[in-house]
Write a protein that holds these residues in place. Structure first.
Motif, PDB file in Angstrom:
ATOM      1  N   GLY A 138      57.337  51.268  44.508  1.00 54.89           N
ATOM      2  CA  GLY A 138      56.242  52.112  44.955  1.00 54.89           C
ATOM      3  C   GLY A 138      55.977  51.655  46.385  1.00 54.89           C
ATOM      4  O   GLY A 138      55.921  50.689  46.740  1.00 54.89           O
ATOM      5  N   VAL A 139      55.547  52.846  47.240  1.00 61.07           N
ATOM      6  CA  VAL A 139      54.925  52.668  48.290  1.00 61.07           C
ATOM      7  C   VAL A 139      53.328  52.664  48.275  1.00 61.07           C
ATOM      8  O   VAL A 139      52.598  53.559  47.839  1.00 61.07           O
ATOM      9  N   PHE A 140      52.956  51.417  48.617  1.00 65.69           N
ATOM     10  CA  PHE A 140      51.354  51.199  48.549  1.00 65.69           C
ATOM     11  C   PHE A 140      50.758  51.831  49.819  1.00 65.69           C
ATOM     12  O   PHE A 140      51.263  51.294  51.017  1.00 65.69           O
ATOM     13  N   GLU A 141      49.638  52.494  49.601  1.00 63.43           N
ATOM     14  CA  GLU A 141      48.858  52.861  50.894  1.00 63.43           C
ATOM     15  C   GLU A 141      47.920  51.955  51.357  1.00 63.43           C
ATOM     16  O   GLU A 141      47.569  52.107  52.658  1.00 63.43           O
ATOM     17  N   HIS A 142      47.638  50.852  50.650  1.00 63.21           N
ATOM     18  CA  HIS A 142      46.863  49.875  51.166  1.00 63.21           C
ATOM     19  C   HIS A 142      47.188  48.704  50.383  1.00 63.21           C
ATOM     20  O   HIS A 142      47.900  48.557  49.452  1.00 63.21           O
ATOM     21  N   ASN A 143      46.650  47.378  50.892  1.00 63.26           N
ATOM     22  CA  ASN A 143      46.858  45.989  50.111  1.00 63.26           C
ATOM     23  C   ASN A 143      46.219  46.291  49.065  1.00 63.26           C
ATOM     24  O   ASN A 143      45.114  46.894  48.554  1.00 63.26           O
ATOM     25  N   ILE A 144      46.686  45.444  47.849  1.00 66.32           N
ATOM     26  CA  ILE A 144      46.123  45.532  46.512  1.00 66.32           C
ATOM     27  C   ILE A 144      46.016  44.003  45.913  1.00 66.32           C
ATOM     28  O   ILE A 144      46.646  43.162  46.510  1.00 66.32           O
ATOM     29  N   SER A 145      45.333  43.791  44.923  1.00 66.94           N
ATOM     30  CA  SER A 145      45.310  42.584  44.302  1.00 66.94           C
ATOM     31  C   SER A 145      46.159  42.286  43.084  1.00 66.94           C
ATOM     32  O   SER A 145      46.078  43.495  42.230  1.00 66.94           O
ATOM     33  N   LEU A 146      46.799  41.330  42.841  1.00 65.31           N
ATOM     34  CA  LEU A 146      47.531  41.183  41.505  1.00 65.31           C
ATOM     35  C   LEU A 146      47.084  39.783  40.945  1.00 65.31           C
ATOM     36  O   LEU A 146      46.658  38.944  41.778  1.00 65.31           O
ATOM     37  N   ASN A 147      47.289  39.777  39.747  1.00 63.56           N
ATOM     38  CA  ASN A 147      46.948  38.457  38.865  1.00 63.56           C
ATOM     39  C   ASN A 147      48.169  37.600  39.108  1.00 63.56           C
ATOM     40  O   ASN A 147      49.042  37.568  38.296  1.00 63.56           O
ATOM     41  N   MET A 148      48.166  36.877  40.131  1.00 62.72           N
ATOM     42  CA  MET A 148      49.126  35.898  40.226  1.00 62.72           C
ATOM     43  C   MET A 148      49.235  34.877  39.227  1.00 62.72           C
ATOM     44  O   MET A 148      50.544  34.352  39.031  1.00 62.72           O
ATOM     45  N   MET A 149      48.247  34.523  38.558  1.00 61.91           N
ATOM     46  CA  MET A 149      48.387  33.396  37.468  1.00 61.91           C
ATOM     47  C   MET A 149      49.307  34.051  36.398  1.00 61.91           C
ATOM     48  O   MET A 149      50.214  33.481  35.510  1.00 61.91           O
ATOM     49  N   ASN A 150      49.271  35.486  36.083  1.00 62.33           N
ATOM     50  CA  ASN A 150      50.066  35.963  35.137  1.00 62.33           C
ATOM     51  C   ASN A 150      51.453  35.947  35.570  1.00 62.33           C
ATOM     52  O   ASN A 150      52.434  35.697  34.876  1.00 62.33           O
TER      53      ASN A 150
END
Length: 147
Positions: free
Chosen positions: A68-80
């Protein structure tokens, strides 16, 4: 959205389709497949919720491919990612695909029947964008004609 899912099923692009607006896609996938997740998950939308869903959908030691092409930075659950030992990879999907796609279309190797559901003359381009963004009227793809 449901029209697009129905199109994919009717064209035999997918065997099953899950409408994430009607049910939890992770739980429904697990129920349908009787597994704890998918070996490989492709994220193709470019939204935070779909990226999180992709991470949740993958089984332990699974792979998540972000297209996917993201229009802005996102947060991801890196612990997952860490806990499930996921392999996460990004890919720029547009690179070198136009010429082979045009060839496949020209040679009739891709069935596009029913793909274009709405057509607008150039003079109605603004309305075409408004209508297309609503996904109304069982819309799959919208085309603006320039001739």
């Amino acid at each position: 959205m449901q029209a697009r899912l129905n199109y994919a099923k009717n064209q035999h692009i997918v065997a099953q389709a899950i409408n994430s607006k009607e049910t939890d896609p992770v739980k429904e996938f697990q129920r349908l497949t009787n597994t704890d997740g998918a070996d490989i998950v492709f994220e193709v939308v470019g939204q935070e919720i779909t990226a999180q869903t992709a991470l949740n959908m993958a089984r332990s030691s699974g792979k998540v491919i972000i297209l996917g092409v993201f229009e802005h930075n996102i947060s991801l659950n890196m612990m997952n990612v860490v806990r499930k030992e996921l392999q996460v990879m990004g890919s720029w999907t547009c690179l070198n695909v136009f010429e082979p796609t045009i060839t496949l279309l020209k040679d009739g190797q891709i069935n596009t029947n029913g793909l274009i559901t709405h057509r607008y003359p150039f003079e109605q381009a603004q309305q075409a964008f408004v209508d297309a963004s609503s996904y109304s009227d069982n819309r799959i793809k919208t085309v603006i004609e320039f001739y």
